[in-house]
Design a protein around this motif. Sequence first.
Motif, PDB file in Angstrom:
ATOM      1  N   VAL A 297       0.852  -1.194   0.000  1.00  0.00           N
ATOM      2  CA  VAL A 297       0.000   0.000   0.000  1.00  0.00           C
ATOM      3  C   VAL A 297       0.885   1.240   0.000  1.00  0.00           C
ATOM      4  CG1 VAL A 297      -1.775   1.305   1.242  1.00  0.00           C
ATOM      5  CG2 VAL A 297      -1.826  -1.204   1.256  1.00  0.00           C
ATOM      6  N   SER A 298       0.639   2.170  -0.927  1.00  0.00           N
ATOM      7  CA  SER A 298       1.401   3.419  -0.982  1.00  0.00           C
ATOM      8  C   SER A 298       0.492   4.603  -0.731  1.00  0.00           C
ATOM      9  CB  SER A 298       2.083   3.582  -2.346  1.00  0.00           C
ATOM     10  OG  SER A 298       3.238   2.798  -2.439  1.00  0.00           O
ATOM     11  N   LEU A 299       0.977   5.534   0.091  1.00  0.00           N
ATOM     12  CA  LEU A 299       0.267   6.776   0.335  1.00  0.00           C
ATOM     13  C   LEU A 299       0.740   7.809  -0.676  1.00  0.00           C
ATOM     14  CD1 LEU A 299      -0.169   5.240   3.030  1.00  0.00           C
ATOM     15  CD2 LEU A 299      -0.088   7.448   4.191  1.00  0.00           C
TER      16      LEU A 299
ATOM     17  N   LEU B  11      -0.551  10.672   8.608  1.00  0.00           N
ATOM     18  CA  LEU B  11      -1.389   9.471   8.479  1.00  0.00           C
ATOM     19  C   LEU B  11      -0.525   8.217   8.507  1.00  0.00           C
ATOM     20  CD1 LEU B  11      -4.176   8.231   8.042  1.00  0.00           C
ATOM     21  CD2 LEU B  11      -3.853   8.530   5.580  1.00  0.00           C
ATOM     22  N   PHE B  12       0.626   8.257   7.851  1.00  0.00           N
ATOM     23  CA  PHE B  12       1.548   7.129   7.859  1.00  0.00           C
ATOM     24  C   PHE B  12       1.969   6.806   9.297  1.00  0.00           C
ATOM     25  CE2 PHE B  12       5.911   5.477   7.780  1.00  0.00           C
ATOM     26  CZ  PHE B  12       5.788   4.405   6.919  1.00  0.00           C
ATOM     27  N   ASN B  13       2.303   7.835  10.069  1.00  0.00           N
ATOM     28  CA  ASN B  13       2.691   7.629  11.467  1.00  0.00           C
ATOM     29  C   ASN B  13       1.548   7.038  12.275  1.00  0.00           C
ATOM     30  OD1 ASN B  13       5.242   8.679  11.023  1.00  0.00           O
ATOM     31  ND2 ASN B  13       4.715  10.745  11.687  1.00  0.00           N
ATOM     32  N   ALA B  14       0.323   7.512  12.013  1.00  0.00           N
ATOM     33  CA  ALA B  14      -0.828   7.014  12.761  1.00  0.00           C
ATOM     34  C   ALA B  14      -1.096   5.542  12.449  1.00  0.00           C
ATOM     35  CB  ALA B  14      -2.061   7.860  12.436  1.00  0.00           C
ATOM     36  N   LEU B  15      -0.926   5.153  11.187  1.00  0.00           N
ATOM     37  CA  LEU B  15      -1.188   3.764  10.790  1.00  0.00           C
ATOM     38  C   LEU B  15      -0.096   2.815  11.255  1.00  0.00           C
ATOM     39  CD1 LEU B  15      -2.544   4.068   7.120  1.00  0.00           C
ATOM     40  CD2 LEU B  15      -3.783   3.159   9.096  1.00  0.00           C
TER      41      LEU B  15
ATOM     42  N   THR C 190       9.165   3.004   4.372  1.00  0.00           N
ATOM     43  CA  THR C 190       8.331   1.810   4.264  1.00  0.00           C
ATOM     44  C   THR C 190       8.295   1.089   5.607  1.00  0.00           C
ATOM     45  OG1 THR C 190       8.855   1.551   1.915  1.00  0.00           O
ATOM     46  CG2 THR C 190       8.021  -0.379   3.063  1.00  0.00           C
ATOM     47  N   ARG C 191       7.105   0.674   6.024  1.00  0.00           N
ATOM     48  CA  ARG C 191       6.932  -0.074   7.262  1.00  0.00           C
ATOM     49  C   ARG C 191       6.007  -1.249   7.003  1.00  0.00           C
ATOM     50  NH1 ARG C 191      10.471   2.789   8.420  1.00  0.00           N
ATOM     51  NH2 ARG C 191      10.805   4.104  10.257  1.00  0.00           N
ATOM     52  N   ARG C 192       6.228  -2.342   7.713  1.00  0.00           N
ATOM     53  CA  ARG C 192       5.363  -3.516   7.638  1.00  0.00           C
ATOM     54  C   ARG C 192       4.476  -3.537   8.880  1.00  0.00           C
ATOM     55  NH1 ARG C 192       5.765  -8.592   4.951  1.00  0.00           N
ATOM     56  NH2 ARG C 192       7.797  -7.952   4.124  1.00  0.00           N
ATOM     57  N   ILE C 193       3.167  -3.629   8.664  1.00  0.00           N
ATOM     58  CA  ILE C 193       2.229  -3.665   9.780  1.00  0.00           C
ATOM     59  C   ILE C 193       1.310  -4.876   9.618  1.00  0.00           C
ATOM     60  CG2 ILE C 193       2.268  -1.164  10.087  1.00  0.00           C
ATOM     61  CD1 ILE C 193      -0.433  -1.026   8.675  1.00  0.00           C
ATOM     62  N   TRP C 194       0.595  -5.202  10.693  1.00  0.00           N
ATOM     63  CA  TRP C 194      -0.356  -6.304  10.654  1.00  0.00           C
ATOM     64  C   TRP C 194      -1.766  -5.734  10.811  1.00  0.00           C
ATOM     65  CZ3 TRP C 194      -0.212 -11.469   9.707  1.00  0.00           C
ATOM     66  CH2 TRP C 194      -1.346 -12.202  10.024  1.00  0.00           C
ATOM     67  N   ILE C 195      -2.624  -6.058   9.831  1.00  0.00           N
ATOM     68  CA  ILE C 195      -4.017  -5.631   9.894  1.00  0.00           C
ATOM     69  C   ILE C 195      -4.887  -6.885   9.894  1.00  0.00           C
ATOM     70  CG2 ILE C 195      -5.877  -4.389   8.735  1.00  0.00           C
ATOM     71  CD1 ILE C 195      -3.864  -2.500   7.569  1.00  0.00           C
TER      72      ILE C 195
ATOM     73  N   VAL D 294       2.506  -3.965   3.734  1.00  0.00           N
ATOM     74  CA  VAL D 294       3.657  -3.068   3.618  1.00  0.00           C
ATOM     75  C   VAL D 294       3.141  -1.692   3.194  1.00  0.00           C
ATOM     76  CG1 VAL D 294       5.819  -2.590   2.405  1.00  0.00           C
ATOM     77  CG2 VAL D 294       5.230  -4.940   3.036  1.00  0.00           C
ATOM     78  N   VAL D 295       3.358  -0.690   4.042  1.00  0.00           N
ATOM     79  CA  VAL D 295       2.867   0.660   3.793  1.00  0.00           C
ATOM     80  C   VAL D 295       4.044   1.575   3.489  1.00  0.00           C
ATOM     81  CG1 VAL D 295       1.492   2.580   4.692  1.00  0.00           C
ATOM     82  CG2 VAL D 295       0.967   0.232   5.398  1.00  0.00           C
ATOM     83  N   SER D 296       3.936   2.363   2.401  1.00  0.00           N
ATOM     84  CA  SER D 296       5.000   3.282   2.003  1.00  0.00           C
ATOM     85  C   SER D 296       4.476   4.716   1.958  1.00  0.00           C
ATOM     86  CB  SER D 296       5.555   2.906   0.623  1.00  0.00           C
ATOM     87  OG  SER D 296       6.147   1.626   0.640  1.00  0.00           O
ATOM     88  N   ASP D 297       5.252   5.614   2.522  1.00  0.00           N
ATOM     89  CA  ASP D 297       4.954   7.051   2.458  1.00  0.00           C
ATOM     90  C   ASP D 297       5.832   7.648   1.369  1.00  0.00           C
ATOM     91  OD1 ASP D 297       4.092   9.619   3.010  1.00  0.00           O
ATOM     92  OD2 ASP D 297       5.563   9.927   4.603  1.00  0.00           O
ATOM     93  N   THR D 298       5.237   8.357   0.400  1.00  0.00           N
ATOM     94  CA  THR D 298       5.992   8.855  -0.750  1.00  0.00           C
ATOM     95  C   THR D 298       5.996  10.378  -0.775  1.00  0.00           C
ATOM     96  OG1 THR D 298       4.037   8.778  -2.185  1.00  0.00           O
ATOM     97  CG2 THR D 298       5.419   6.822  -2.119  1.00  0.00           C
TER      98      THR D 298
END
Length: 383
Positions: free
Chosen positions: A192-194, A205-209, A228-233, A240-244
């Motif tokens: 997932v990319s923001l 938002l990236f920090n909050a997620l 990029t960070r890996r989180i569990w939902i 994998v969430v990326s802030d661009t």
Amino acid sequence: MRALIVSVDFGEPEFQAQTDEFIMLAKGAGAQIVDTIIARRARPDAALFVGSGKAEEIALAAAAGQAEIILFNHNLTPAQQRNLERALKIRVVDRVALILDIFALRAHSHEGKLQVELAQLQHLATRLTRMWSHLERQRGGIGMRGPGESQLEMDRRMIGDKVRYLRERLDKLERQRQTQRRSRARGGALSVSLVGYTNAGKSTLFNALTRADVYAADQLFATLDTTTRRIWIEGAGSVVVSDTVGFIRELPHTLIAAFKATLEETVHADLLLHVVDASCPQRDEQIAEVDKVLEEIGAADIPRILVYNKIDRSSHEAGVERDEHGTISRVFVSAIERTGLDALRGAIVEAGQADPVVTGNNSSDPRFRTLSSSVGPTADARS
């Protein structure tokens, strides 16, 4: 640095919003604004962009305000910039150069610095003839007589060598990114990319997620480096969430090209969260600008969800909105207050389990009517 801003109205409906945005850019670069000159023209003057009469007015205003630099809210040709500096007897910086300067100020990672340096050199290469007074001097001396090599040719060759070197380094970093992406793909993680307009609140938002600590501030281009960070939902598993990097009107093409490696995170994402400033009156225009860049980098067909952030500053309520296909098209959150995040996580889970529905930006497709800001969240929204 004391700066005078010049903004020319060519009859564009969003002129004032563009001028306000440019003032924010200037302040973000550390400029102290002494005055703002507004001009109105049907088209740019070929020699001075603003015409000789307005140039005299700008010179008087710069002297009165003791300005050290003049910032143009427009892209100037090398000839226009050269002529203005000769006429005004002061340094002139256009929109592209200012954005490049801010990127140089904000880039912190090794890759980010390489990307900004490449963009700066590519921009400089088109303006060498007016940068130094020694450019046409020929080299001479013992063993160096004859036609020789002009300083201009030397500078061009040195810049060309440096550009090739930087591209090689960035290509190497891109190969490393591809290896990392293949590793994540083998792990089956949803990517997932923001994305979004600058200052829409992507990093917050990236920090909050992700519970990360990426730098975030109420300013344009607060952060440039992709994180990029890996989180569990629950329901989606490992994500994998990326802030661009954020986008902006008339983002210099040299920057888009230089940041290709960073933007690859967007191109290879499974889902895009297009973060929008819900409190901004120009949000629809900003959405269109982001869509243009996504199309340019080849990410127009990636499934995306509009995430209306900063609802604490607007009349929206936290929750989700579905289109006529029953697919979540918009999510309303406040990253700073951590509201609506459960709804966003649920939207990510749903998007990860379903076939892509929201793709591209086709105005004739009814699935894109949700781009209008007039429709509120549905009653089944949860926060």
